[in-house]
Design a protein around this motif. Structure first.
Motif, PDB file in Angstrom:
ATOM      1  N   ALA A 172      41.257  46.440  35.655  1.00 59.52           N
ATOM      2  CA  ALA A 172      40.956  45.478  34.675  1.00 59.52           C
ATOM      3  C   ALA A 172      39.420  45.497  34.399  1.00 59.52           C
ATOM      4  N   ALA A 173      39.142  45.152  33.056  1.00 61.72           N
ATOM      5  CA  ALA A 173      37.908  45.127  32.490  1.00 61.72           C
ATOM      6  C   ALA A 173      37.560  44.254  31.564  1.00 61.72           C
ATOM      7  N   VAL A 174      36.433  43.671  31.058  1.00 61.88           N
ATOM      8  CA  VAL A 174      35.973  42.635  30.202  1.00 61.88           C
ATOM      9  C   VAL A 174      36.552  43.558  28.741  1.00 61.88           C
ATOM     10  N   PRO A 175      37.087  42.579  27.802  1.00 63.04           N
ATOM     11  CA  PRO A 175      37.186  43.273  26.334  1.00 63.04           C
ATOM     12  C   PRO A 175      35.900  43.723  25.911  1.00 63.04           C
ATOM     13  N   PRO A 176      35.959  45.093  24.900  1.00 64.75           N
ATOM     14  CA  PRO A 176      34.959  45.372  24.326  1.00 64.75           C
ATOM     15  C   PRO A 176      34.130  44.613  23.765  1.00 64.75           C
ATOM     16  N   PRO A 177      32.454  44.493  23.688  1.00 61.97           N
ATOM     17  CA  PRO A 177      31.812  43.472  22.970  1.00 61.97           C
ATOM     18  C   PRO A 177      31.833  43.752  21.670  1.00 61.97           C
ATOM     19  N   THR A 178      31.520  42.543  20.848  1.00 66.61           N
ATOM     20  CA  THR A 178      31.629  42.514  19.361  1.00 66.61           C
ATOM     21  C   THR A 178      30.644  41.572  18.894  1.00 66.61           C
ATOM     22  N   GLU A 179      30.111  41.530  17.694  1.00 65.64           N
ATOM     23  CA  GLU A 179      29.128  40.559  17.282  1.00 65.64           C
ATOM     24  C   GLU A 179      29.571  39.452  16.860  1.00 65.64           C
ATOM     25  N   PRO A 180      29.114  38.114  17.054  1.00 69.31           N
ATOM     26  CA  PRO A 180      27.510  37.928  17.786  1.00 69.31           C
ATOM     27  C   PRO A 180      27.810  38.056  19.398  1.00 69.31           C
ATOM     28  N   ARG A 181      27.263  38.840  20.024  1.00 62.67           N
ATOM     29  CA  ARG A 181      27.384  39.154  21.397  1.00 62.67           C
ATOM     30  C   ARG A 181      27.161  37.946  22.309  1.00 62.67           C
ATOM     31  N   GLY A 182      27.894  37.636  23.313  1.00 62.92           N
ATOM     32  CA  GLY A 182      27.685  36.449  24.193  1.00 62.92           C
ATOM     33  C   GLY A 182      28.762  35.319  23.848  1.00 62.92           C
ATOM     34  N   TRP A 183      29.450  35.061  22.620  1.00 61.43           N
ATOM     35  CA  TRP A 183      30.167  34.240  22.144  1.00 61.43           C
ATOM     36  C   TRP A 183      31.703  34.788  22.209  1.00 61.43           C
ATOM     37  N   LEU A 184      32.404  33.460  22.117  1.00 63.40           N
ATOM     38  CA  LEU A 184      34.017  33.747  22.043  1.00 63.40           C
ATOM     39  C   LEU A 184      33.989  33.947  20.549  1.00 63.40           C
ATOM     40  N   ILE A 185      35.079  34.872  20.297  1.00 61.75           N
ATOM     41  CA  ILE A 185      35.441  35.095  18.968  1.00 61.75           C
ATOM     42  C   ILE A 185      36.744  34.948  18.620  1.00 61.75           C
ATOM     43  N   ALA A 186      37.203  34.623  17.242  1.00 59.77           N
ATOM     44  CA  ALA A 186      38.688  34.034  17.043  1.00 59.77           C
ATOM     45  C   ALA A 186      39.728  34.694  17.863  1.00 59.77           C
ATOM     46  N   LYS A 193      42.833  28.468  31.724  1.00 61.81           N
ATOM     47  CA  LYS A 193      42.437  29.123  32.644  1.00 61.81           C
ATOM     48  C   LYS A 193      41.729  30.607  31.980  1.00 61.81           C
ATOM     49  N   LEU A 194      42.446  31.110  30.932  1.00 64.51           N
ATOM     50  CA  LEU A 194      42.310  32.494  30.508  1.00 64.51           C
ATOM     51  C   LEU A 194      41.041  32.125  29.411  1.00 64.51           C
ATOM     52  N   LEU A 195      40.975  30.979  28.864  1.00 68.56           N
ATOM     53  CA  LEU A 195      39.937  30.902  28.052  1.00 68.56           C
ATOM     54  C   LEU A 195      38.590  30.424  28.792  1.00 68.56           C
ATOM     55  N   ALA A 196      38.526  29.958  30.073  1.00 67.60           N
ATOM     56  CA  ALA A 196      37.492  29.879  30.785  1.00 67.60           C
ATOM     57  C   ALA A 196      36.963  31.069  31.234  1.00 67.60           C
ATOM     58  N   MET A 197      37.755  31.984  31.775  1.00 64.39           N
ATOM     59  CA  MET A 197      37.297  33.229  32.110  1.00 64.39           C
ATOM     60  C   MET A 197      36.796  34.190  30.968  1.00 64.39           C
ATOM     61  N   ARG A 198      37.423  34.027  29.869  1.00 63.53           N
ATOM     62  CA  ARG A 198      36.854  34.940  28.756  1.00 63.53           C
ATOM     63  C   ARG A 198      35.573  34.307  28.333  1.00 63.53           C
ATOM     64  N   SER A 199      35.292  32.968  28.326  1.00 68.09           N
ATOM     65  CA  SER A 199      34.044  32.478  28.042  1.00 68.09           C
ATOM     66  C   SER A 199      33.046  32.860  28.874  1.00 68.09           C
ATOM     67  N   ALA A 200      33.121  33.211  30.191  1.00 70.59           N
ATOM     68  CA  ALA A 200      32.191  33.637  31.109  1.00 70.59           C
ATOM     69  C   ALA A 200      31.770  34.948  30.949  1.00 70.59           C
ATOM     70  N   GLN A 201      33.200  35.794  30.809  1.00 69.05           N
ATOM     71  CA  GLN A 201      32.909  37.056  30.377  1.00 69.05           C
ATOM     72  C   GLN A 201      32.099  37.577  29.125  1.00 69.05           C
ATOM     73  N   ARG A 202      32.507  36.781  28.181  1.00 69.32           N
ATOM     74  CA  ARG A 202      31.520  37.076  27.024  1.00 69.32           C
ATOM     75  C   ARG A 202      30.137  36.608  27.174  1.00 69.32           C
ATOM     76  N   LEU A 203      29.761  35.981  27.989  1.00 70.85           N
ATOM     77  CA  LEU A 203      28.339  35.399  28.214  1.00 70.85           C
ATOM     78  C   LEU A 203      27.670  36.608  28.763  1.00 70.85           C
ATOM     79  N   SER A 204      28.297  37.259  29.750  1.00 70.81           N
ATOM     80  CA  SER A 204      27.840  38.583  30.488  1.00 70.81           C
ATOM     81  C   SER A 204      27.681  39.878  29.330  1.00 70.81           C
ATOM     82  N   GLN A 205      27.986  39.682  28.306  1.00 68.47           N
ATOM     83  CA  GLN A 205      27.876  40.835  27.218  1.00 68.47           C
ATOM     84  C   GLN A 205      26.594  40.661  26.264  1.00 68.47           C
ATOM     85  N   SER A 206      25.873  39.736  26.378  1.00 66.03           N
ATOM     86  CA  SER A 206      24.657  39.577  25.594  1.00 66.03           C
ATOM     87  C   SER A 206      23.562  39.812  26.457  1.00 66.03           C
TER      88      SER A 206
END
Length: 535
Positions: free
Chosen positions: A346-360, A522-535
């Motif tokens: 399992a991995a973090v989804p690939p990063p996208t711009e703007p990095r560090g933020w949730l996307i749609a 729960k998924l939203l909470a984990m995704r927001s933390a993972q996106r933070l790590s991409q910035s």
């Protein structure tokens, strides 16, 4: 050559009877061939050659043509022995100044020499013409499809296809995706123009980087969950071109702007190729349609596999295993890394711009088949919060940088007017200051009921995980109902996330009937933390 020697007088005597030899340079059958050869030349006593008193007998060195050696009257040519139609020669041979008959040898054989010259010119013309047409034939492409037969083995110059339709996914390969499925080949395309199917989240490739070969195949089943697969292989001129297209495809998959796509998960796969990207998405209709998408670069070749199924995504391990035969067959042909034993994690989804933020595409629909998320660009923090933070989010000391963006759900007539979500991201100098800020914020939210009697606080607990490069990430979920009258209240779903020296605060205004489910939150909470790590 000490005295003038002229041609011998014509005689009918047989040379063989007289014991005399004929002239070896005369044409056989002519009168001159039967004439006796001139007597041997007597060496001159001195180096000076005697002057011949012949009319017009000029030297070849004078530059004249062969036919113009003599200027005066010349003897008529003798009749050929093989041409009885030739009129008899006139017996008016020119006399020398001394009164002797002395026509020169050149004049005597002028006709023969002229024939030789004409023959030589014709031969030269034929040779030149032959070279000209031979050159033209060598410049023109041959129309014969049959190569010349050779007893020795030869090397073919025809290009060998690096990928063929036989390298595409077969029914036997597809059996490894899901046990018990009955697969059939739907169609196969062998050109880029004919390859019209598209994988989820991927549009058209770069217009300025075209593959040299493209093959595509669709497979399907008759199962109720509509299990299907699309496999495409593209070969490029070099690894750089393939890498460029792979990067573009990965970026499109990471963003996944297809509506209503939701990024469910992502995986890393080692031992499959040079570059591998895997993302699973869901089109949240009714029923939900899941797509497990796998992108593999093997040297100069790109492999794209999308396996779709309604209701539940297929396992990534099965998708990766189904490609082993194909990748092993082509890896050496396209200068790529051959697969070994693939390992999926399992991995973090690939990063996208703007990095560090949730996307749609990180946000799920709250009602199946309806709704579209829209997102604003990051801007200054203006949110006052929901009232339980007990600190000014826009000015609280500690962060070195802070920003905010807003998420709205449209195209759903069931969406409450008050529904919406804000995300605020805070940067800090180090992890200690980040934790001090998030701890204070979490404690203030949990203790809101002590300060505001109308508040009802529900602790949703914490989620922990791993972000990019193994960074530890965590998030805390809290739900607060704030009464606004005796009969009504406003519900807030809140998430505080942390990743190294960054923190985020999600504030969603929902209702009892229109909110994120426990699993979605729960998924939203984990995704927001993972996106933070991409910035």
């Amino acid at each position: 050559m000490g005295s003038d020697v002229g041609p011998a007088a014509h005689t009918d005597a047989d040379p063989a009877a007289t014991g005399e030899q004929g002239n070896p340079f005369a044409r056989p059958g002519s009168d001159s061939s039967t004439a006796p050869a001139p007597p041997p030349l007597v060496p001159a006593p001195g180096p000076v050659m005697p002057v011949r008193d012949l009319d017009g007998a000029e030297s070849f060195a004078s530059g004249r043509r062969m036919g113009a050696v003599a200027d005066g009257p010349t003897p008529a040519p003798r009749r050929s022995a093989v041409s009885s139609a030739t009129p008899p020669e006139r017996d008016n041979e020119a006399q020398t100044t001394s009164g002797e008959q002395s026509p020169s040898w050149v004049m005597h054989h002028r006709r023969t020499l002229i024939l030789w010259v004409v023959g030589a010119l014709v031969a030269a013309l034929l040779i030149v013409t032959g070279f000209y047409f031979a050159g033209r034939r060598s410049a023109e492409p041959t129309t014969s499809p049959i190569p010349p037969t050779s007893a020795s083995p030869s090397t073919s110059t025809s290009p060998v296809p690096e990928v063929t339709s036989e390298d595409l996914l077969t029914v036997k390969d597809a059996d490894k995706i899901v046990d018990g499925a009955s697969w059939v080949v739907v169609d196969t395309a062998e050109t880029k123009a004919a390859a019209t199917r598209r994988a989820a989240c991927l549009g058209a490739d770069l217009p300025d980087v075209n593959p040299t070969e493209t093959f595509q195949r669709a497979l399907g089943t008759t199962q109720d969950d509509q299990l299907a697969a699309m496999h495409q292989m593209d070969v490029y001129a070099n690894a750089g071109a393939a890498r460029q297209v792979q990067t573009q495809r990965t970026a499109a998959l990471a963003k996944c702007s297809d509506v209503p796509a939701f990024i469910v998960s992502a995986s890393t796969i080692t031992g499959l190729g040079d570059d591998v990207t895997q993302v699973t998405v869901s089109f949240q209709n009714d029923p939900a349609e899941f797509h497990t998408v796998l992108l593999v670069r093997t040297g100069r070749a790109l492999t794209m596999l999308d396996v779709a199924r309604n209701g539940k995504a297929v396992d990534v391990e099965g998708v990766a295993t189904s490609l082993l035969r194909s990748l092993k067959d082509v890896c050496s042909r396209v200068d790529g890394r051959c697969p070994a034993n693939p390992v999926v994690a399992a991995a973090v989804p690939p990063p996208t711009e703007p990095r560090g933020w949730l996307i749609a595409s990180d946000l799920e629909r709250l009602r199946a088949g309806y709704g579209r998320w829209t997102v604003t660009e990051p801007a200054d923090v203006t949110s006052p919060g929901m009232g339980c933070e007990n600190l000014p989010l826009a000015t609280e000391p500690g962060p070195t940088n802070r920003a905010q963006r807003t998420y709205l759900l449209t195209q759903d007539d069931s969406t409450p007017d008050t529904f919406g979500m804000d995300e605020m991201v805070f940067d800090f100098e180090d992890n200690a200051k980040t934790r001090a800020f998030t701890t204070k914020l979490i404690n203030n939210l949990l203790s809101c009921k002590d300060r505001v009697l109308t508040a009802k606080v529900t602790d949703g607990g914490a989620v922990n995980g791993v972000g990019v490069d193994g960074v530890a990430v965590s998030a805390r979920m809290i739900t607060i109902d704030q009464a606004i009258s005796d009969n009504s209240s406003v519900r807030y779903q809140l998430v505080v996330s942390i990743a190294d020296n960054r923190a985020s605060y999600l504030l969603a205004s929902v209702t009892n009937d229109y909110q994120f489910s426990a699993d979605q939150a729960k998924l939203l909470a984990m995704r927001s933390a993972q996106r933070l790590s991409q910035s």
